[in-house]
Design a protein around this motif. Sequence first.
Motif, PDB file in Angstrom:
ATOM      1  N   SER A  54     -32.618   6.596  17.563  1.00 46.35           N
ATOM      2  CA  SER A  54     -33.914   5.926  17.415  1.00 46.35           C
ATOM      3  C   SER A  54     -34.842   6.272  18.581  1.00 46.35           C
ATOM      4  CB  SER A  54     -33.726   4.408  17.266  1.00 46.35           C
ATOM      5  OG  SER A  54     -33.278   3.887  18.470  1.00 46.35           O
ATOM      6  N   LEU A  55     -34.254   6.452  19.785  1.00 48.07           N
ATOM      7  CA  LEU A  55     -35.057   6.844  20.943  1.00 48.07           C
ATOM      8  C   LEU A  55     -35.628   8.268  20.718  1.00 48.07           C
ATOM      9  CD1 LEU A  55     -35.839   6.209  23.961  1.00 48.07           C
ATOM     10  CD2 LEU A  55     -33.834   7.548  24.567  1.00 48.07           C
ATOM     11  N   ALA A  56     -34.708   9.141  20.255  1.00 48.59           N
ATOM     12  CA  ALA A  56     -35.111  10.531  20.047  1.00 48.59           C
ATOM     13  C   ALA A  56     -36.219  10.621  18.997  1.00 48.59           C
ATOM     14  CB  ALA A  56     -33.891  11.335  19.595  1.00 48.59           C
ATOM     15  N   ALA A  57     -36.071   9.843  17.932  1.00 50.17           N
ATOM     16  CA  ALA A  57     -37.071   9.877  16.855  1.00 50.17           C
ATOM     17  C   ALA A  57     -38.447   9.488  17.397  1.00 50.17           C
ATOM     18  CB  ALA A  57     -36.652   8.931  15.731  1.00 50.17           C
ATOM     19  N   GLY A  58     -38.466   8.434  18.250  1.00 53.89           N
ATOM     20  CA  GLY A  58     -39.736   7.964  18.836  1.00 53.89           C
ATOM     21  C   GLY A  58     -40.370   9.068  19.676  1.00 53.89           C
ATOM     22  N   VAL A  59     -39.517   9.707  20.548  1.00 55.99           N
ATOM     23  CA  VAL A  59     -40.039  10.744  21.462  1.00 55.99           C
ATOM     24  C   VAL A  59     -40.570  11.937  20.646  1.00 55.99           C
ATOM     25  CG1 VAL A  59     -39.351  12.401  23.231  1.00 55.99           C
ATOM     26  CG2 VAL A  59     -38.544  10.038  23.347  1.00 55.99           C
ATOM     27  N   ALA A  60     -39.760  12.369  19.638  1.00 52.65           N
ATOM     28  CA  ALA A  60     -40.141  13.543  18.837  1.00 52.65           C
ATOM     29  C   ALA A  60     -41.467  13.295  18.135  1.00 52.65           C
ATOM     30  CB  ALA A  60     -39.049  13.827  17.804  1.00 52.65           C
ATOM     31  N   HIS A  61     -41.602  12.100  17.614  1.00 53.72           N
ATOM     32  CA  HIS A  61     -42.831  11.756  16.919  1.00 53.72           C
ATOM     33  C   HIS A  61     -44.033  11.856  17.859  1.00 53.72           C
ATOM     34  CE1 HIS A  61     -45.207   9.962  13.778  1.00 53.72           C
ATOM     35  NE2 HIS A  61     -45.722   9.117  14.681  1.00 53.72           N
ATOM     36  N   GLU A  62     -43.864  11.327  19.095  1.00 52.72           N
ATOM     37  CA  GLU A  62     -44.964  11.333  20.062  1.00 52.72           C
ATOM     38  C   GLU A  62     -45.294  12.771  20.503  1.00 52.72           C
ATOM     39  OE1 GLU A  62     -46.904   8.838  20.932  1.00 52.72           O
ATOM     40  OE2 GLU A  62     -45.772   7.610  19.513  1.00 52.72           O
ATOM     41  N   ILE A  63     -44.254  13.614  20.583  1.00 52.02           N
ATOM     42  CA  ILE A  63     -44.488  14.981  21.074  1.00 52.02           C
ATOM     43  C   ILE A  63     -45.177  15.848  19.986  1.00 52.02           C
ATOM     44  CG2 ILE A  63     -43.268  17.133  21.753  1.00 52.02           C
ATOM     45  CD1 ILE A  63     -41.318  15.344  23.266  1.00 52.02           C
ATOM     46  N   ASN A  64     -44.879  15.561  18.728  1.00 51.40           N
ATOM     47  CA  ASN A  64     -45.393  16.369  17.616  1.00 51.40           C
ATOM     48  C   ASN A  64     -46.920  16.511  17.647  1.00 51.40           C
ATOM     49  OD1 ASN A  64     -43.430  17.554  16.219  1.00 51.40           O
ATOM     50  ND2 ASN A  64     -43.175  15.959  14.666  1.00 51.40           N
ATOM     51  N   ASN A  65     -47.625  15.407  17.896  1.00 55.37           N
ATOM     52  CA  ASN A  65     -49.094  15.443  17.866  1.00 55.37           C
ATOM     53  C   ASN A  65     -49.667  16.331  18.977  1.00 55.37           C
ATOM     54  OD1 ASN A  65     -49.210  13.896  15.632  1.00 55.37           O
ATOM     55  ND2 ASN A  65     -49.488  11.953  16.735  1.00 55.37           N
ATOM     56  N   PRO A  66     -49.285  16.096  20.275  1.00 58.90           N
ATOM     57  CA  PRO A  66     -49.838  17.005  21.311  1.00 58.90           C
ATOM     58  C   PRO A  66     -49.463  18.460  21.064  1.00 58.90           C
ATOM     59  CG  PRO A  66     -48.343  15.353  22.254  1.00 58.90           C
ATOM     60  CD  PRO A  66     -48.506  15.028  20.822  1.00 58.90           C
ATOM     61  N   THR A  67     -48.232  18.673  20.493  1.00 57.68           N
ATOM     62  CA  THR A  67     -47.821  20.062  20.247  1.00 57.68           C
ATOM     63  C   THR A  67     -48.771  20.705  19.219  1.00 57.68           C
ATOM     64  OG1 THR A  67     -45.610  19.174  20.386  1.00 57.68           O
ATOM     65  CG2 THR A  67     -45.792  21.475  19.813  1.00 57.68           C
ATOM     66  N   ALA A  68     -49.075  19.946  18.156  1.00 58.47           N
ATOM     67  CA  ALA A  68     -49.967  20.482  17.115  1.00 58.47           C
ATOM     68  C   ALA A  68     -51.334  20.794  17.718  1.00 58.47           C
ATOM     69  CB  ALA A  68     -50.104  19.458  15.986  1.00 58.47           C
ATOM     70  N   ILE A  69     -51.797  19.917  18.629  1.00 58.00           N
ATOM     71  CA  ILE A  69     -53.114  20.136  19.261  1.00 58.00           C
ATOM     72  C   ILE A  69     -53.072  21.403  20.124  1.00 58.00           C
ATOM     73  CG2 ILE A  69     -54.765  19.182  20.943  1.00 58.00           C
ATOM     74  CD1 ILE A  69     -53.854  16.376  19.838  1.00 58.00           C
ATOM     75  N   ILE A  70     -51.972  21.542  20.904  1.00 61.32           N
ATOM     76  CA  ILE A  70     -51.853  22.725  21.776  1.00 61.32           C
ATOM     77  C   ILE A  70     -51.892  23.994  20.915  1.00 61.32           C
ATOM     78  CG2 ILE A  70     -50.279  23.992  23.309  1.00 61.32           C
ATOM     79  CD1 ILE A  70     -49.313  21.218  24.312  1.00 61.32           C
ATOM     80  N   ARG A  71     -51.019  23.920  19.814  1.00 58.01           N
ATOM     81  CA  ARG A  71     -50.950  25.113  18.967  1.00 58.01           C
ATOM     82  C   ARG A  71     -52.352  25.450  18.409  1.00 58.01           C
ATOM     83  NH1 ARG A  71     -47.807  23.630  15.049  1.00 58.01           N
ATOM     84  NH2 ARG A  71     -45.842  24.338  15.898  1.00 58.01           N
ATOM     85  N   GLY A  72     -53.068  24.496  17.912  1.00 57.07           N
ATOM     86  CA  GLY A  72     -54.397  24.711  17.322  1.00 57.07           C
ATOM     87  C   GLY A  72     -55.364  25.307  18.351  1.00 57.07           C
ATOM     88  N   ASN A  73     -55.328  24.729  19.565  1.00 55.20           N
ATOM     89  CA  ASN A  73     -56.250  25.178  20.611  1.00 55.20           C
ATOM     90  C   ASN A  73     -55.927  26.601  21.074  1.00 55.20           C
ATOM     91  OD1 ASN A  73     -58.098  23.062  20.849  1.00 55.20           O
ATOM     92  ND2 ASN A  73     -56.559  21.807  21.868  1.00 55.20           N
ATOM     93  N   VAL A  74     -54.644  26.896  21.140  1.00 57.99           N
ATOM     94  CA  VAL A  74     -54.262  28.252  21.565  1.00 57.99           C
ATOM     95  C   VAL A  74     -54.733  29.254  20.515  1.00 57.99           C
ATOM     96  CG1 VAL A  74     -52.317  29.807  21.965  1.00 57.99           C
ATOM     97  CG2 VAL A  74     -52.342  27.541  23.000  1.00 57.99           C
ATOM     98  N   GLU A  75     -54.593  28.899  19.251  1.00 59.84           N
ATOM     99  CA  GLU A  75     -55.033  29.804  18.197  1.00 59.84           C
ATOM    100  C   GLU A  75     -56.558  30.007  18.286  1.00 59.84           C
ATOM    101  OE1 GLU A  75     -51.450  28.943  15.005  1.00 59.84           O
ATOM    102  OE2 GLU A  75     -53.389  28.028  14.660  1.00 59.84           O
ATOM    103  N   ILE A  76     -57.285  28.903  18.568  1.00 57.89           N
ATOM    104  CA  ILE A  76     -58.740  29.015  18.745  1.00 57.89           C
ATOM    105  C   ILE A  76     -59.048  29.932  19.932  1.00 57.89           C
ATOM    106  CG2 ILE A  76     -60.853  27.722  19.407  1.00 57.89           C
ATOM    107  CD1 ILE A  76     -59.597  25.340  17.841  1.00 57.89           C
ATOM    108  N   LEU A  77     -58.288  29.749  20.989  1.00 54.13           N
ATOM    109  CA  LEU A  77     -58.482  30.555  22.204  1.00 54.13           C
ATOM    110  C   LEU A  77     -58.265  32.041  21.907  1.00 54.13           C
ATOM    111  CD1 LEU A  77     -59.174  29.431  24.981  1.00 54.13           C
ATOM    112  CD2 LEU A  77     -56.760  29.675  25.602  1.00 54.13           C
ATOM    113  N   GLN A  78     -57.187  32.305  21.134  1.00 54.10           N
ATOM    114  CA  GLN A  78     -56.889  33.703  20.801  1.00 54.10           C
ATOM    115  C   GLN A  78     -58.053  34.317  20.006  1.00 54.10           C
ATOM    116  OE1 GLN A  78     -53.054  33.647  18.829  1.00 54.10           O
ATOM    117  NE2 GLN A  78     -52.110  34.659  20.613  1.00 54.10           N
TER     118      GLN A  78
END
Length: 712
Positions: free
Chosen positions: A501-525
């Motif tokens: 349950s701890l891992a699920a909470g952390v993974a969920h929280e990390i997913n959003n910033p990761t998606a933002i990073i990925r999107g921004n890097v693609e924009i940067l490229q």
Amino acid sequence: MLQLDLGPVGEAFPEAALDQLQVEFQKTLGLSELKLVSDELGQRSHNLRRIWQRAVAWRADYRPIYLDNRDKHSLRKVRSYLQRLRADLEIFEGRRRLQGALTIRSWREAEGAEAQRLAEELLSYRNQTWRRSLDSINTELVDLSRMVEILAGEDRLDQLADLKDNQLKPSLERLARELTRLRAAGQLRSEELPAAVVQELNEALFGRGYAIYEEYQTIRPGKGGLYLLAWQRLGLLQQREGLQAEALRELQQLEALYPPLASLTQKRNKELARKAERSLANGALDLVMLSLLTLGGFFGLGWQIIRMTQHQLAALARLRQQNELILSSAGEGVLGVDRQGKTIFINPAGARQLGWEQQDLVGQSYQQILACRGSEQNLFDPISRALQQGSCHRSDEALFCRRDGSQVPVACVVTPMHNEQQQIEGAVVTFMDISDRKAAEQTLRRYYDRLAEQEQALAELNKGLEQKVAERTRLLEEKSRQLIVTQEELAHAEKLAAIGSLAAGVAHEINNPTAIIRGNVEILQAALGQPGDYQEETDEILHQVERISLITGNLLAFARKKNLKRKDFDLNELLEEILDQVGHHISIDGIEVSFVPDNEIPPYHGDGEGLRQVFTNLVINALQAMGETGVLAISTCFQNGQLSVQVSDTGPGIPADIQGEIFNPFFTTKDNGTGLGLSVSYGIVQAHGGSLEIQNVQTGGACFNVLLPTEG
Ligand code: ADP
């Protein structure tokens, strides 16, 4: 003596008989046991004499009470006294009424002063004191009669005492007082309602010498009286019980003297026989001498000789008589045989024990009584040994034969009889029937046998119990082992659930910033335009972001509740697909891959995607462990309703100290490992109801075995 009629004691204590017995024993001098038996006998006789004297005294006490009781208990006397008093009273009243009638007649005929006097006399008649006395006497007599009837029917002594103390006695006293008053008023002649009758009533009810305590009206015991009589009689009856018990005890102790008396009898018998022989020898000698003297002319002494001989013969007869008396009173059997083995005497106790008449057995061979003819007992013949060897024989348990052929167990002693020249004359057999003792022994033996049986049964029961206890202990130990395993599994499952349950909470929280990073890097490229500008850096950012996504995906897979999407598929085909795909991702050039499918396995009904993840993890781990060369072996089989998939490698294997930890999430020994592969796999296999086992193979390397049940 205490229960027979209560006349004067006619018979005297049998002193003479006891004294005679004592004297008889005193005659047998030189026997050491005699003193003991004689003293004991003396003591018993003394005690019996004392009990006798007390019994005589008791009879003397009891007799008057018994007679008194018989007389008075019926209350006949009391009733007759009361009847007499009432009759006297009626006569007296009749006489007074007659006198009154005469006065009335005189008054009618009289005139003047005489008539006046008579009228006054008649008027004063009812008021006179004696008249009231008469009424109260009447009342008392009626009351007394009633109470006496109650007394006759009542049997509780406390109630009798109450009735007497509080009612009878005062009533009698009032009666006496009124009679005295009547007599003092000159109304009673001496023979009318005599005071002596009241006195006799008192004595009949309360006994001679009665007296009353003034304060309490309580009767002090005098002599006799119903209450006292009953009380005394009870006391005397108790005394009688005591005396009887004492006498019985003494007589039993006297009876206990029988065995020593019997043995003394035997010794005494010998002594008397010796005396008799000596007397005869002396008598014969005297006779010869006196005959010579007679021949020598001393005729005057002839008479003397005859008298002496007669004395000797009389003494001999007396001795014989005493002999017979002792023999007949002995409790043991005594049998005498001559040299030829013929019975020459047997005492009554012996004849009784053997079922013979005394006179019938005399003259018979002793063989008649020595065991039954033809039986093995014949081999033991103590009498013939005594007759031949002259030695004594004793047997604590021999078998004698009764006249009717039945056997009787006896304890016997055979003693040879010697004459003056020490030649064997015969033998004396003393024997005692021990049937009772034997029966008691047999009963005892039976009890012992039963006890032994019960002990054995108990031992067997104990053995069974011990076995059961051991079995139960083994079961308990097994159960407790299972419990420990279950507890460990439970703890592990709880731990996994918490981590999940701890891992699920952390993974969920990390997913959003990761998606933002990925999107921004693609924009940067896209903004950078030229492919060479910072291309490498942005690619690395995207690569690491991918990796983060992979980790969070694994985390979510680990934490996700395993909702399996089951359908039938072929496990062998799934494994072949995995091997193909892995080859595209990882270099397996130096690796020898061996796949040995069991083609007979049935289709498996399970979550194909979940299991694909499991087997992929296991294959990748194996390849990573081996490095560039090695053998990857995969096999399937089906047995006992389970599908088994084995994945083994020739890598370094898994050290024993970490085998317990590799299924824990985040446990990894690799630099860039996540430590989630095995824990996710473990969860998926468990969701299928299966198990994931690990073992090192002998050639080195590790072997993972996935077991999947096909039923249930
Ligand atoms: P990761 O692979 O990311 O380390 P896993 O959960 O798959 O996570 O594995 C946990 C650990 O188990 C590994 O780090 C490794 O030490 C050990 N392991 C797994 N498979 C093997 C194998 N075939 N041979 C040796 N060690 C292994």
